[in-house]
Design a protein around this motif. Structure first.
Motif, mmCIF file in Angstrom:
data_model
loop_
_atom_site.group_PDB
_atom_site.id
_atom_site.type_symbol
_atom_site.label_atom_id
_atom_site.label_comp_id
_atom_site.label_asym_id
_atom_site.label_seq_id
_atom_site.Cartn_x
_atom_site.Cartn_y
_atom_site.Cartn_z
ATOM 1 N N GLU A 25 -46.644 14.081 25.687
ATOM 2 C CA GLU A 25 -47.631 13.014 25.512
ATOM 3 C C GLU A 25 -47.578 12.042 26.680
ATOM 4 N N ARG A 26 -48.720 11.441 26.943
ATOM 5 C CA ARG A 26 -48.768 10.405 27.961
ATOM 6 C C ARG A 26 -47.913 9.230 27.505
ATOM 7 N N LYS A 27 -47.070 8.694 28.391
ATOM 8 C CA LYS A 27 -46.322 7.481 28.073
ATOM 9 C C LYS A 27 -46.095 6.692 29.349
ATOM 10 N N THR A 28 -45.430 5.551 29.223
ATOM 11 C CA THR A 28 -45.215 4.737 30.421
ATOM 12 C C THR A 28 -44.391 5.534 31.430
ATOM 13 N N PRO A 29 -44.899 5.692 32.639
ATOM 14 C CA PRO A 29 -44.186 6.526 33.613
ATOM 15 C C PRO A 29 -42.816 5.948 33.942
ATOM 16 N N GLN A 30 -41.860 6.839 34.168
ATOM 17 C CA GLN A 30 -40.525 6.397 34.577
ATOM 18 C C GLN A 30 -40.438 6.209 36.073
ATOM 19 N N PHE A 31 -41.372 6.816 36.759
ATOM 20 C CA PHE A 31 -41.354 6.736 38.221
ATOM 21 C C PHE A 31 -42.630 6.082 38.699
ATOM 22 N N THR A 32 -42.539 5.443 39.835
ATOM 23 C CA THR A 32 -43.755 4.924 40.431
ATOM 24 C C THR A 32 -44.559 6.100 40.953
ATOM 25 N N LEU A 33 -45.815 5.824 41.234
ATOM 26 C CA LEU A 33 -46.673 6.861 41.775
ATOM 27 C C LEU A 33 -46.083 7.412 43.070
ATOM 28 N N ASP A 34 -45.508 6.500 43.867
ATOM 29 C CA ASP A 34 -44.864 6.926 45.112
ATOM 30 C C ASP A 34 -43.805 7.964 44.850
ATOM 31 N N GLN A 35 -42.953 7.631 43.898
ATOM 32 C CA GLN A 35 -41.844 8.532 43.603
ATOM 33 C C GLN A 35 -42.360 9.863 43.079
ATOM 34 N N ALA A 36 -43.389 9.776 42.226
ATOM 35 C CA ALA A 36 -43.963 11.009 41.696
ATOM 36 C C ALA A 36 -44.438 11.893 42.835
ATOM 37 N N ARG A 37 -45.047 11.247 43.839
ATOM 38 C CA ARG A 37 -45.562 12.038 44.956
ATOM 39 C C ARG A 37 -44.436 12.593 45.805
ATOM 40 N N GLN A 38 -43.360 11.817 45.859
ATOM 41 C CA GLN A 38 -42.213 12.335 46.607
ATOM 42 C C GLN A 38 -41.659 13.580 45.924
ATOM 43 N N ILE A 39 -41.513 13.511 44.613
ATOM 44 C CA ILE A 39 -41.036 14.706 43.910
ATOM 45 C C ILE A 39 -42.020 15.843 44.132
ATOM 46 N N GLY A 40 -43.321 15.473 44.057
ATOM 47 C CA GLY A 40 -44.348 16.483 44.289
ATOM 48 C C GLY A 40 -44.190 17.133 45.645
ATOM 49 N N ALA A 41 -43.903 16.317 46.650
ATOM 50 C CA ALA A 41 -43.730 16.858 47.998
ATOM 51 C C ALA A 41 -42.560 17.826 48.014
ATOM 52 N N TYR A 42 -41.523 17.493 47.289
ATOM 53 C CA TYR A 42 -40.349 18.358 47.236
ATOM 54 C C TYR A 42 -40.697 19.691 46.582
ATOM 55 N N ILE A 43 -41.387 19.619 45.424
ATOM 56 C CA ILE A 43 -41.749 20.851 44.719
ATOM 57 C C ILE A 43 -42.690 21.688 45.578
ATOM 58 N N GLN A 44 -43.603 21.004 46.239
ATOM 59 C CA GLN A 44 -44.551 21.703 47.111
ATOM 60 C C GLN A 44 -43.805 22.417 48.220
ATOM 61 N N ALA A 45 -42.757 21.751 48.701
ATOM 62 C CA ALA A 45 -41.983 22.341 49.789
ATOM 63 C C ALA A 45 -41.229 23.576 49.299
#
Lengths: 278, 376, 548
Positions: free
Chosen positions: A121-141
């Motif tokens: 379910e949608r809830k208050t994010p634990q990470f900032t959008l920046d951090q989410a994108r950083q993780i995303g960059a890692y997974i993408q890599a």
């Protein structure tokens, strides 16, 4: 390559205005870095196919992805395993899911999961959008997957609202309902409301098909069509109801409630007054 | 209240009032006439008192002022309605702008005006009209026996007068035009409306996927805008609503033809193939269709329960939910209904690839949509 | 009634005009007597007698707004391309019916509020019919001689439902089309002739191009015409048979106690019409209903989550959702089918029409009651009927809620499948439980009434008797006998249960939210308050006479 200052105007109730300047700059930087990474990564893949799968540790991580790796290893590794290879019965492998899926799941607070349920379910994010994108960059890599188009936050700009509406009704409204308020699915699952969804979240959801949602790849709905759909959803989110209070745009159920709880109650009180002693 | 009882004594008296009542008696006031009129109508006004025995008291003035205030406000709101109706912008305009207030303003003006007017009238009736209790006789029960007998005789005489009992020939002959005109009254309605569902062809069995609707060629799967579909257009775990590639194929002319094209994940596709193979071997009665192409499968979107588009596809559980009555179909088990009121599987559209484009191998092998009596 | 004697020429005297006009009219139509009769007709006054009026006034509002809408609506199913001012649909293919509905909403001055008022009035019309029907049932107003009016009322409910469904279908938006598609499936399910009836009604295979024009003529002419005629008969019968009344002092089975039609009753009725009309206008302006522009034009492949009919059809949608997947196959020839949908959508409404219509006769037969009844019964006094009504309401509510089960599941985060099962179990359990509980509650209330009649009203005064016992002082309602017991019989009217109802202490402060006037002083000074202990009774022999 600009930061996301041009978020469309929303009612102040929905969501606070864009991030403050400092944060914005940082996002901008990240975005630039990400773009650079994609160029580099793309070249890298082009010249050395098959390298990534065999030698995880040799993947050249951009600074953002390196940050993302850090975050991944503190918060995600318990379920998704080392190098996101997945842990049986706990979490799937994330190799190849792409940065869009990560940005959607983490950015909307669905991940990290707090408990196993019918669906995240949608809830208050634990990470900032920046951090989410950083993780995303890692997974993408770690493995190529669907990515969000960069840059920008307003992905519906210039979209054809009418065409988007047509596509929305054929592809989206069956689950998310005509007013984009969401609806129930089988056995406790549900399609969420799109009321608070950002353009990037919607785009990412179409691209990756999170949870029960089918995937709407770029071959099925071209980026232009996705833009049209987002433009239509923006219109739903921002256009006030012309006929008064919209009753949540849920359809006949709240209307039926209203006629009894408001109309009937008001009129029956009047009958009590009329027939009461004067 | 105390006088009510006394009234019952003369309640049965009927329409006559006081004997020898002289309407022209100058000593009678108007209310005496009213009371006498009511009496003649079987109504006794047993309690009648002004609300404010002493006219012009503070309390009375206060009521008057409240009513006047309500009426004034009602009038102002009414004028407000008219002004808004004429001058406020009413065409739809996107975004937050004055046009969005047009309807609410009209509602406030008209509704407020009517509501306050109603309140003023009721207040008037409750506070200023005299307090009264009237008692009216209720002439219930049947008419007097005599009356019944007279009317009955008159009615029976009607029959006698025609002599229909003595004239069986006329009776029989009369039945002829009566029957004929009765039929004639029904004929235009039924005759014009009636439409054979099986002639010239069984329309409930023929969908847009039948090659005869496409000059004998197999019908392509197309999007709403008519573009054909390649396998790579649908992602794994994706679904697409497709229409027959014939003229008007995506319109309501071919309301029986929308189809959901799904690309299953490898494991799910295996499961579906297994289910079909098993049914082929063990249960040909269930009419399994070998219509998959690769991991692609296409099912009629028209629910077999009530005909709504069953299109809530959950790609993880492979369930397809119909939003009207919540029937759920399991795609990996040949769209078998697993929950809700639907009783039959969704019919599968057999798929094929021609020039890299999806086509329907044939029409559906059974009737799509809701069941009916003679459905094969 | 004497003809005018004078025939001489005279100058126009304005003050004499009304009289002369009245004279002229009476010479021609002889209306003096019947007109006075109408003026003097007595109506009883009770809030629950106004519920039917709500339906009547809603119907008038429906006629007014509907006439406006008909000026701008075209029920054609011909395809056209929208080019109105609602940008999110511009350039979209749609039927003329949907296009003109959009134009009414966005490009006709005041069109949207008319549409919304029309729809709210329809919902209110049906709601008032149902509530009014409950009142009639629970008070026994359907008994002889009013059985026919009960049947007419039930017919009006089903006609209203038909009329509402037709209206819901006309704009040809996605929700309308979905409803029609289901209607098609329902018609198809009729044994033997289903496919013939369906193709004949639709003029071909669904949706064809005939159904909207046909529904339109039903909606604007045929059905409202029948409804109007039945309303006239319904009210005509009320006038002819005179309204029922609650039992009370001076009220018998052979009279009507109330106020005369003019001026009091008519003024209240007229004011109430304005109020109902005003509430509909407020709803129509302030609460958005049926936003067809969000639904989009009807396309067979398009559907929305949470597709529901209007509330008055929802119980049939609910029964359809709860119905288990039970087709009946008849293995004759090629095999024949009675689809599962046939039972909850055609057989159930059939039963729900016939059984209630027969109910007055069944009840009279069971009670061997051939009397005419003009006095109403308090629901508690007829526990079996009241419990039966509660059972029916329980049954109905489970169906209505099941018709909204997807919205409930979504709103309260419950599993959709669980809500369906809750409905399936609830439809079996709720009615008997409702019956039992209501029956017990009725008996309890009856018993309390009797108790008050015998022992008197609780005064809240506690006395200590010489032997040390404490007891509450009761105020007998009538002169009490040697045991302190009152001699009043229960008369079917409410029994006063508070001291202020007897006028013994100051009445409760008046006003709904704040006191609108100073509380009146007690009728008797406190010292002389006619409060007496139930034992010994001899002090105040006349205490109970106050309220008579």
């Amino acid at each position: 390559m600009t930061a996301p200052p041009e978020r469309r105007k929303r009612s102040p109730l929905r969501r606070p205005a864009g991030p403050p300047g400092k944060l914005r700059r940082r996002i901008g930087t990240t975005a630039r870095l990400l773009a650079a990474l994609i160029v580099v990564g793309g070249l890298y893949t082009a010249f050395s196919p098959g390298m990534q799968a065999t030698a995880d540790d040799e993947v050249v991580l951009s600074p953002a992805a390196a940050e993302g790796k850090q975050l991944f290893e503190t918060s995600c590794i318990s379920c998704h395993g080392r190098n996101a290879q997945g842990v049986p019965d706990r979490g799937p492998s994330l190799i190849g899911v792409g940065s869009a899926a990560v940005e959607f799941q983490v950015g909307t607070g669905r991940m990290p999961l707090t408990s196993q349920g019918a669906q995240a379910e949608r809830k208050t994010p634990q990470f900032t959008l920046d951090q989410a994108r950083q993780i995303g960059a890692y997974i993408q890599a770690l493995g190529d997957g669907p990515e969000l188009p960069l840059p920008g936050e307003d992905l519906g700009k210039g979209g054809d609202v009418a065409h988007g509406g047509e596509l929305f009704r054929v592809n989206c409204s069956s689950c998310h309902a005509f007013g984009a308020g969401g609806g129930a699915l089988s056995s406790g699952k549900s399609a969420p409301t799109l009321e608070e969804s950002t353009d990037r979240e919607i785009y990412a959801a179409m691209l990756t098909g999170p949870s029960s949602m089918p995937v709407f790849g770029d071959n099925q709905l071209t980026p232009d069509e996705k833009r049209d759909i987002i433009a239509y959803i923006q219109n739903l989110q921002t256009d006030p109801d012309p006929g008064g209070w919209g009753l949540g745009r849920v359809g006949p159920v709240p209307e039926g409630l209203a006629i009894f709880l408001i109309g009937m109650v008001a009129i029956v009180f009047t009958t009590l007054w009329i027939a009461g002693k004067s | 209240m105390t006088t009510v009882h006394t009234h019952d004594a003369d309640a049965g008296g009927g329409a006559s009032g006081v004997e020898n009542f002289d309407v022209n008696d100058a000593s009678l006031n108007r209310f005496d006439l009213v009371r006498e009129g009511a009496r003649r109508d079987g109504v006794e006004i047993v309690h009648y008192a002004p609300r404010f025995p002493a006219p012009g008291t503070k309390a009375e003035k206060r009521v008057e002022r409240s009513i006047a205030l309500l009426l004034t406000l009602s009038g102002l709101l009414g004028f407000g309605f008219v002004a808004a109706y004429i001058w406020w912008p009413f065409h739809y305009e996107a975004g937050a702008n004055p046009s969005k207030l047009y309807t609410p303003l009209l509602g406030l003006g008209l509704g407020g005006s009517l509501f306050l007017l109603g309140a003023a009238i009721i207040l008037w009736a409750k506070k200023l009209l005299p307090d009264e209790i009237a008692v009216q006789d209720r002439h219930d029960g049947a008419s007097p026996r005599d009356e019944q007998a007279l009317t009955g005789a008159t009615m029976l005489n009607l029959v006698d007068e025609t002599g229909i009992r003595r004239r069986p020939l006329l009776k029989a002959a009369f039945l002829l035009p009566a029957g004929a005109l009765g039929l004639a009254a029904v004929a235009p309605l039924v005759g014009a409306l009636i439409k054979n569902p099986n002639s010239p062809e069984p329309i409930l069995l023929n969908t847009g996927w039948n090659p005869k609707n496409n000059n004998g060629n197999k019908v392509r799967l197309t999007r709403e805008d008519g573009t054909p579909i390649r396998p790579e257009d649908v992602s794994v775990g994706g679904q697409m609503t497709v229409f027959p590639g014939i003229p008007h194929g995506a319109t309501n002319v071919w309301a029986d033809s929308p189809v959901l094209l799904i690309q299953l994940r490898e494991a799910d596709a295996q499961r579906l193939r297994g289910s079909i193979a098993l049914a082929m071997a063990n249960d040909p009665e269930s009419r399994p269709v070998e219509g998959m192409w690769g991991n692609f499968v296409a099912y009629s979107k028209i629910c077999t329960h009530a005909g709504c588009p069953a299109s809530l596809y959950e790609q993880q559980t492979n369930r397809l939910l119909c939003p009207c009555h919540q029937s759920q179909f399991l795609i990996t088990d040949q769209a078998k209904p697993i929950f809700g009121p639907a009783t039959r599987r969704l019919p599968m559209l057999p798929l094929e690839l021609e020039d890299g484009l999806f086509v329907a191998k044939s029409d559906f092998l059974e009737a799509i949509g809701p069941a009916y009596w003679e459905r094969p | 009634m004497t003809p005018a004697k004078t025939n001489r020429r005279r100058r126009l005297d304005l003050a004499k005009v009304p009289e002369a006009t009245a004279q002229g009219i009476d010479e021609r139509f002889q209306v003096a007597t019947p007109l006075r009769r109408v003026f003097n007709k007595v109506f009883p006054d009770h809030w629950s007698f106004m519920l039917g009026e709500i339906a009547l006034y809603s119907f008038i509002t429906l006629l007014l707004t509907g006439t406006f809408l008909a000026l701008f609506f075209d029920p054609s199913m011909a395809e056209t391309t929208y080019d109105g001012s609602y940008a999110p649909l511009r350039g979209i293919e749609m039927s003329k019916a949907y296009e003109t509905s959009l134009n009414i909403s966005f490009d006709v001055r005041g069109g949207l509020i008319m549409r919304q008022m029309h729809h709210w009035a329809a919902l209110l019309f049906m709601a008032a019919i149902v509530i009014h029907m409950f009142r009639i049932f629970f008070t026994g107003a359907f008994r002889k001689p009013r059985e026919l009016n009960w049947i007419i009322g039930l017919s009006l409910f089903w006609l209203g439902l038909t009329e509402g469904f037709a209206g819901y279908s006309l704009p040809d938006d996605a929700l309308s089309g979905t409803g029609l598609r289901i209607a098609d499936a329902i018609v198809l399910s009729i044994p033997l002739v289903g496919s013939w009836v369906a193709t004949s009604l639709f003029g071909g295979e669904f949706p064809a191009t005939e159904i909207l024009p046909r529904l339109y003529i039903l909606h604007v002419f045929l059905v409202p015409g029948i409804i109007l005629a039945l309303i006239v008969v319904h009210i005509g019968l009320v006038v002819k048979q005179k309204h029922t009344q609650w039992p009370g002092p001076g009220r018998t089975n052979h009279n009507v106690v109330g106020i005369r039609m003019f001026p009091g009753f008519a003024a209240k009725g007229g004011g109430f019409f304005m109020i109902v009309f005003g509430v509909i206008a407020l709803l129509g302006g302030l609460l958005q209903i049926n936003p067809i522009w969000l639904f989009g034009p009807y396309k067979t492949a398009v559907v929305s989550a949470g597709s529901q009919p209007d509330w008055y059809v929802m119980f049939l949608d609910g029964s359809t959702r709860l119905m288990p997947a039970w087709d009946i196959h008849i293995p004759l020839g090629d095999g024949y089918t009675i689809p599962a949908i046939f039972w909850p959508t055609l057989v159930l409404p059939g039963l729900l029409t016939v059984l209630p219509m027969l109910y007055p006769f069944i009840e009279a037969r069971l009670r061997r009651d051939k009397q005419a009844h003009h006095l109403l019964q308090r629901p508690r006094d007829v526990p079996a009927r009241t419990a039966l009504g509660a059972m029916a309401i329980g049954f109905y509510l489970v169906l209505v809620l099941s018709g909204a089960n997807d919205v409930i599941a979504e709103a309260f985060d419950i599993s959709l499948n669980a809500t369906t099962w809750a409905g399936r179990i609830g439809i079996l359990l709720v009615p008997p439980i409702a019956y039992y509980l209501t029956y017990r509650i009725c008996l309890g209330l009856q018993q309390h009434d009797r108790e008050v009649l015998v022992h008197g009203v609780e005064t809240g005064i506690i006395r200590r008797l010489p032997d040390g016992r404490f007891m509450e002082v009761h105020q007998p309602l009538a002169p009490a006998d040697a045991h302190g017991h009152g001699a009043l019989d229960y008369a079917g009217a409410p029994v006063p249960k508070k001291m202020n109802r007897l006028g013994a202490i100051a009445p409760a402060v008046r006003g709904f939210f704040f006191p609108i006037e100073k509380p009146a002083t007690p009728a008797l000074p406190p010292a002389a308050t006619p409060v007496s202990p139930a034992v010994p009774p001899q002090q105040l022999e006349d205490a109970g006479t106050q309220q008579h």
